[in-house]
Scaffold this motif. Structure first.
Motif, PDB file in Angstrom:
ATOM      1  N   LYS A 132      65.845  30.795   0.858  1.00  0.00           N
ATOM      2  CA  LYS A 132      66.802  31.153  -0.196  1.00  0.00           C
ATOM      3  C   LYS A 132      67.203  32.629  -0.067  1.00  0.00           C
ATOM      4  O   LYS A 132      68.383  32.978  -0.165  1.00  0.00           O
ATOM      5  CB  LYS A 132      66.154  30.894  -1.561  1.00  0.00           C
ATOM      6  CG  LYS A 132      67.117  30.861  -2.744  1.00  0.00           C
ATOM      7  CD  LYS A 132      66.420  30.259  -3.962  1.00  0.00           C
ATOM      8  CE  LYS A 132      67.372  30.040  -5.129  1.00  0.00           C
ATOM      9  NZ  LYS A 132      67.782  31.250  -5.813  1.00  0.00           N
ATOM     10  N   ASP A 133      66.198  33.478   0.173  1.00  0.00           N
ATOM     11  CA  ASP A 133      66.484  34.908   0.360  1.00  0.00           C
ATOM     12  C   ASP A 133      67.430  35.131   1.540  1.00  0.00           C
ATOM     13  O   ASP A 133      68.359  35.952   1.464  1.00  0.00           O
ATOM     14  CB  ASP A 133      65.187  35.691   0.597  1.00  0.00           C
ATOM     15  CG  ASP A 133      64.341  35.803  -0.670  1.00  0.00           C
ATOM     16  OD1 ASP A 133      64.847  35.441  -1.757  1.00  0.00           O
ATOM     17  OD2 ASP A 133      63.170  36.228  -0.573  1.00  0.00           O
ATOM     18  N   LEU A 134      67.178  34.429   2.636  1.00  0.00           N
ATOM     19  CA  LEU A 134      68.018  34.580   3.827  1.00  0.00           C
ATOM     20  C   LEU A 134      69.458  34.178   3.535  1.00  0.00           C
ATOM     21  O   LEU A 134      70.404  34.757   4.073  1.00  0.00           O
ATOM     22  CB  LEU A 134      67.459  33.725   4.984  1.00  0.00           C
ATOM     23  CG  LEU A 134      66.210  34.280   5.679  1.00  0.00           C
ATOM     24  CD1 LEU A 134      65.507  33.189   6.474  1.00  0.00           C
ATOM     25  CD2 LEU A 134      66.561  35.445   6.606  1.00  0.00           C
TER      26      LEU A 134
ATOM     27  N   THR B 212      62.359  45.579   6.352  1.00  0.00           N
ATOM     28  CA  THR B 212      60.977  45.190   5.986  1.00  0.00           C
ATOM     29  C   THR B 212      60.937  43.728   5.530  1.00  0.00           C
ATOM     30  O   THR B 212      59.975  43.009   5.824  1.00  0.00           O
ATOM     31  CB  THR B 212      60.436  46.082   4.844  1.00  0.00           C
ATOM     32  OG1 THR B 212      61.406  46.135   3.792  1.00  0.00           O
ATOM     33  CG2 THR B 212      60.117  47.475   5.335  1.00  0.00           C
ATOM     34  N   ASP B 213      61.982  43.273   4.835  1.00  0.00           N
ATOM     35  CA  ASP B 213      62.066  41.862   4.417  1.00  0.00           C
ATOM     36  C   ASP B 213      62.119  40.953   5.645  1.00  0.00           C
ATOM     37  O   ASP B 213      61.452  39.920   5.700  1.00  0.00           O
ATOM     38  CB  ASP B 213      63.325  41.612   3.571  1.00  0.00           C
ATOM     39  CG  ASP B 213      63.343  42.431   2.283  1.00  0.00           C
ATOM     40  OD1 ASP B 213      62.254  42.628   1.710  1.00  0.00           O
ATOM     41  OD2 ASP B 213      64.431  42.863   1.867  1.00  0.00           O
ATOM     42  N   ILE B 214      62.908  41.352   6.610  1.00  0.00           N
ATOM     43  CA  ILE B 214      63.075  40.558   7.836  1.00  0.00           C
ATOM     44  C   ILE B 214      61.743  40.457   8.573  1.00  0.00           C
ATOM     45  O   ILE B 214      61.353  39.380   9.050  1.00  0.00           O
ATOM     46  CB  ILE B 214      64.180  41.174   8.733  1.00  0.00           C
ATOM     47  CG1 ILE B 214      65.549  40.932   8.080  1.00  0.00           C
ATOM     48  CG2 ILE B 214      64.144  40.615  10.147  1.00  0.00           C
ATOM     49  CD1 ILE B 214      66.699  41.700   8.685  1.00  0.00           C
ATOM     50  N   ILE B 215      61.015  41.575   8.612  1.00  0.00           N
ATOM     51  CA  ILE B 215      59.700  41.575   9.281  1.00  0.00           C
ATOM     52  C   ILE B 215      58.730  40.640   8.556  1.00  0.00           C
ATOM     53  O   ILE B 215      58.000  39.872   9.182  1.00  0.00           O
ATOM     54  CB  ILE B 215      59.128  43.020   9.361  1.00  0.00           C
ATOM     55  CG1 ILE B 215      59.943  43.850  10.364  1.00  0.00           C
ATOM     56  CG2 ILE B 215      57.649  43.006   9.765  1.00  0.00           C
ATOM     57  CD1 ILE B 215      59.725  45.340  10.286  1.00  0.00           C
TER      58      ILE B 215
ATOM     59  N   PHE C 124      55.658  35.635   8.487  1.00  0.00           N
ATOM     60  CA  PHE C 124      55.315  34.355   7.844  1.00  0.00           C
ATOM     61  C   PHE C 124      55.502  33.194   8.823  1.00  0.00           C
ATOM     62  O   PHE C 124      54.640  32.310   8.946  1.00  0.00           O
ATOM     63  CB  PHE C 124      56.201  34.149   6.610  1.00  0.00           C
ATOM     64  CG  PHE C 124      56.154  32.746   6.053  1.00  0.00           C
ATOM     65  CD1 PHE C 124      55.079  32.331   5.273  1.00  0.00           C
ATOM     66  CD2 PHE C 124      57.175  31.833   6.319  1.00  0.00           C
ATOM     67  CE1 PHE C 124      55.030  31.027   4.767  1.00  0.00           C
ATOM     68  CE2 PHE C 124      57.132  30.548   5.817  1.00  0.00           C
ATOM     69  CZ  PHE C 124      56.051  30.141   5.043  1.00  0.00           C
ATOM     70  N   LEU C 125      56.627  33.200   9.528  1.00  0.00           N
ATOM     71  CA  LEU C 125      56.896  32.140  10.500  1.00  0.00           C
ATOM     72  C   LEU C 125      55.821  32.095  11.587  1.00  0.00           C
ATOM     73  O   LEU C 125      55.362  31.022  11.981  1.00  0.00           O
ATOM     74  CB  LEU C 125      58.270  32.349  11.145  1.00  0.00           C
ATOM     75  CG  LEU C 125      59.470  31.908  10.298  1.00  0.00           C
ATOM     76  CD1 LEU C 125      60.754  32.540  10.809  1.00  0.00           C
ATOM     77  CD2 LEU C 125      59.599  30.383  10.292  1.00  0.00           C
ATOM     78  N   ILE C 126      55.403  33.278  12.042  1.00  0.00           N
ATOM     79  CA  ILE C 126      54.391  33.351  13.103  1.00  0.00           C
ATOM     80  C   ILE C 126      53.022  32.900  12.584  1.00  0.00           C
ATOM     81  O   ILE C 126      52.366  32.046  13.184  1.00  0.00           O
ATOM     82  CB  ILE C 126      54.295  34.794  13.666  1.00  0.00           C
ATOM     83  CG1 ILE C 126      55.589  35.184  14.367  1.00  0.00           C
ATOM     84  CG2 ILE C 126      53.099  34.927  14.619  1.00  0.00           C
ATOM     85  CD1 ILE C 126      55.749  36.689  14.595  1.00  0.00           C
TER      86      ILE C 126
ATOM     87  N   LEU D   3      66.273  33.715  12.117  1.00  0.00           N
ATOM     88  CA  LEU D   3      65.215  33.331  11.180  1.00  0.00           C
ATOM     89  C   LEU D   3      65.631  32.122  10.335  1.00  0.00           C
ATOM     90  O   LEU D   3      64.809  31.246  10.053  1.00  0.00           O
ATOM     91  CB  LEU D   3      64.840  34.506  10.269  1.00  0.00           C
ATOM     92  CG  LEU D   3      64.172  35.694  10.958  1.00  0.00           C
ATOM     93  CD1 LEU D   3      63.952  36.830   9.963  1.00  0.00           C
ATOM     94  CD2 LEU D   3      62.855  35.307  11.610  1.00  0.00           C
ATOM     95  N   LYS D   4      66.898  32.073   9.960  1.00  0.00           N
ATOM     96  CA  LYS D   4      67.417  30.905   9.209  1.00  0.00           C
ATOM     97  C   LYS D   4      67.200  29.634  10.021  1.00  0.00           C
ATOM     98  O   LYS D   4      66.739  28.614   9.511  1.00  0.00           O
ATOM     99  CB  LYS D   4      68.928  31.064   8.941  1.00  0.00           C
ATOM    100  CG  LYS D   4      69.284  31.804   7.684  1.00  0.00           C
ATOM    101  CD  LYS D   4      70.800  31.740   7.498  1.00  0.00           C
ATOM    102  CE  LYS D   4      71.252  32.616   6.348  1.00  0.00           C
ATOM    103  NZ  LYS D   4      72.703  32.550   6.147  1.00  0.00           N
TER     104      LYS D   4
END
Length: 517
Positions: free
Chosen positions: A328-330, A338-341, A346-348, A371-372
């Motif tokens: 949702k944020d994406l 920092t959000d992207i990191i 989280f994905l990793i 990331l999406k």
């Protein structure tokens, strides 16, 4: 390949196009690539292990959330019981009572499975059913010697004009013998579902079956419904679907010539459990449990099995909620680096996604798109048991043609055992796939994914079969939990061996988890 007018009509009836058949025939000629194993998934490298404390926390999470969710248990159940009785068919075909004793046959053929079957005969759930049948249908039964009685027992189990258990769907065979009744695998799935897949006093189960067995399953449910609902204090909503004709595949000879029926019609085969992605795609639910029809236990073990199913579901909800927030944020927020990191981490760490080493060089906009693409996918949490030498698939890290690495469940038929490095990776595998999945097939907006988009079609495989004594090559679609889910986000969790109790041969019914006492 020249197709006749009759061929075209038959294809249309099955919902298949000429183009699709030509593609299948091409695959037989070109062959399909083996998967490229990077390494085995192990504890701390792709397989999570939880303490009792964490397990209880996840169970509480699931119990707290499930009443708000649509939960379904999906059970592939179309398998006939024929293969369960393979060694009995061999005995029936080869045994010559006038020339040898049963014991001599066992010794000569090293028939250890047959020996175990006869030794433990009275422990099989169907023993009394067969004996009563023989006494009622053969007035001379009591005068037979022991070998003749054993031969008559097997004939009653197998023959079409007798009990013919081998022609039953596996799910409706007597699996467990309780004090006052016999229970089929179908019945045990209902009892089990009441323990972990029920919400608001109702449990929904969906069985994929052969269309010819629909009445048998419906009759069995009618027979047991009131008893099971009263015992579990749960209402059951049962639905059925069939493997779709449009997923059938043609077969070819060893010379890649198309195989036909005796009347000249094209010969079609069901294309394996991978075809069931169609059936799964039709379900509308927030949480879908997947478990094979033959993987059940007697009631004293069901609470332990349910505990670990709920743990897997609790983990799915925990990860899914976080993934939905990030997705949702994406879509909606102006994200900082920092959000992207955080999302990448989280994905990793939680979804086992291997991020491209070039990721840091991407522009912010492309990082967000990347990331999406990675987060906006169906999620599966899969139980894995420690390897006990059972045949079948296992958890591995796999590298695709584009050098992308991902967690996959891989069948042995997908691995090139002639390549030493691949063989060594298999040798070092520590865990086995028991088909114990909990799935999320919707996005954060509540929209169902089109599951066809996440299939890796290159993971179909060709198997050798026989038809009327002729060797043929058959095409199997990417397996339901193999290539059909290859592009899902995947989590593997260790579960205890008690959760894995398949009945591949009739002798498996002698294992402790299938015996009441």
């Amino acid at each position: 390949m020249n197709f006749s007018k009759e061929d075209t009509i038959l294809l249309k009836q099955k919902g298949l196009s000429l183009k699709k058949i030509e593609q299948q025939l091409e695959l037989f000629k070109t062959g399909l690539p083996f998967v490229n194993l990077e390494r085995a998934a192990t504890a701390d490298d792709g397989i999570l292990q939880f303490s009792e404390e964490k397990t209880i926390q996840l169970i509480k999470k699931y119990d707290a959330e499930k009443e708000k969710l649509e939960v379904v248990k999906f059970v592939p159940a179309s398998g006939a019981a024929t293969r369960m009785f393979k060694f009995l068919f061999e005995f029936s075909k080869k045994y010559k009572s006038k020339k040898q004793t049963v014991n001599a046959f066992i010794n000569k053929n090293k028939a250890s499975s047959l020996s175990l079957f006869f030794t433990a005969l009275e422990k099989f759930p169907f023993y009394n059913t067969v004996i009563n049948y023989l006494k009622n249908h053969d007035k001379n039964y009591k005068n037979l010697n022991n070998d003749q009685k054993l031969e008559a027992f097997i004939a009653a189990v197998l023959d079409d004009d007798k009990l013919s258990f081998s022609q039953y769907p596996k799910g409706l065979l007597p699996f467990h013998k309780y004090r006052n009744h016999l229970a089929s695998a179908f019945e045990e799935h209902l009892f089990e579902a009441a323990l972990y897949a029920s919400t608001n006093g109702k449990a929904k189960l969906h069985f994929t079956i052969s269309e010819k067995h629909k009445d048998k399953f419906t009759n069995e449910f009618t027979r047991i419904q009131n008893i099971v609902e009263q015992k579990t204090n749960t209402k059951f909503e049962i639905s059925f679907s069939y493997q779709k004709g449009a997923t059938d595949t043609v077969a070819v000879s060893t010379k890649n010539e198309i195989v036909r029926e005796q009347n000249g019609d094209l010969y079609f085969r069901p294309s394996g459990h991978g075809a069931l992605i169609e059936n799964l795609n039709d379900l509308d639910a927030d949480i879908i449990f997947i478990k094979n029809i033959d993987n059940v236990v007697v009631n004293k073990y069901q609470a332990e099995v349910a505990k670990h199913k709920k743990m897997l579901a609790g983990l799915l909800i925990e990860v899914k909620d976080q993934a939905f927030n990030y997705a949702k944020d994406l879509d909606e927020k102006e994200l900082k680096s920092t959000d992207i990191i955080h999302i990448a981490e989280f994905l990793i760490s939680k979804l086992n996604v291997v991020i491209s080493p070039e990721f840091e060089k991407y522009s912010t906009q492309y990082q967000i798109e990347y990331l999406k693409n990675k987060i906006d996918r169906p999620i599966r949490v899969c139980g894995m048991v420690k390897n006990e030498g059972e045949p079948g698939g296992g958890p591995f890290w796999v590298k695709d043609e584009g050098a992308n690495i991902s967690l996959q469940i891989v069948e042995s038929a997908q691995i090139d055992k002639k390549v030493k490095s691949q063989k060594n990776i298999v040798k070092n595998a520590t865990h086995f796939n028991p088909v114990d999945l909990v799935c999320s097939t919707k996005n954060y907006k509540g929209e169902s994914y089109d599951l066809h988009k996440y299939v890796d079609h290159k993971t179909a495989f060709i198997t050798n079969k026989t038809k009327s004594g002729q060797e043929i090559k058959a095409l199997e679609l990417p397996g339901l939990w193999n290539g059909s889910m290859a592009n899902w986000n995947t989590i593997f969790v260790e579960v205890p061996l008690v959760t894995f109790n398949p009945v591949k041969t009739v002798n498996d019914l002698l294992k402790p988890t299938h015996q009441v006492s």
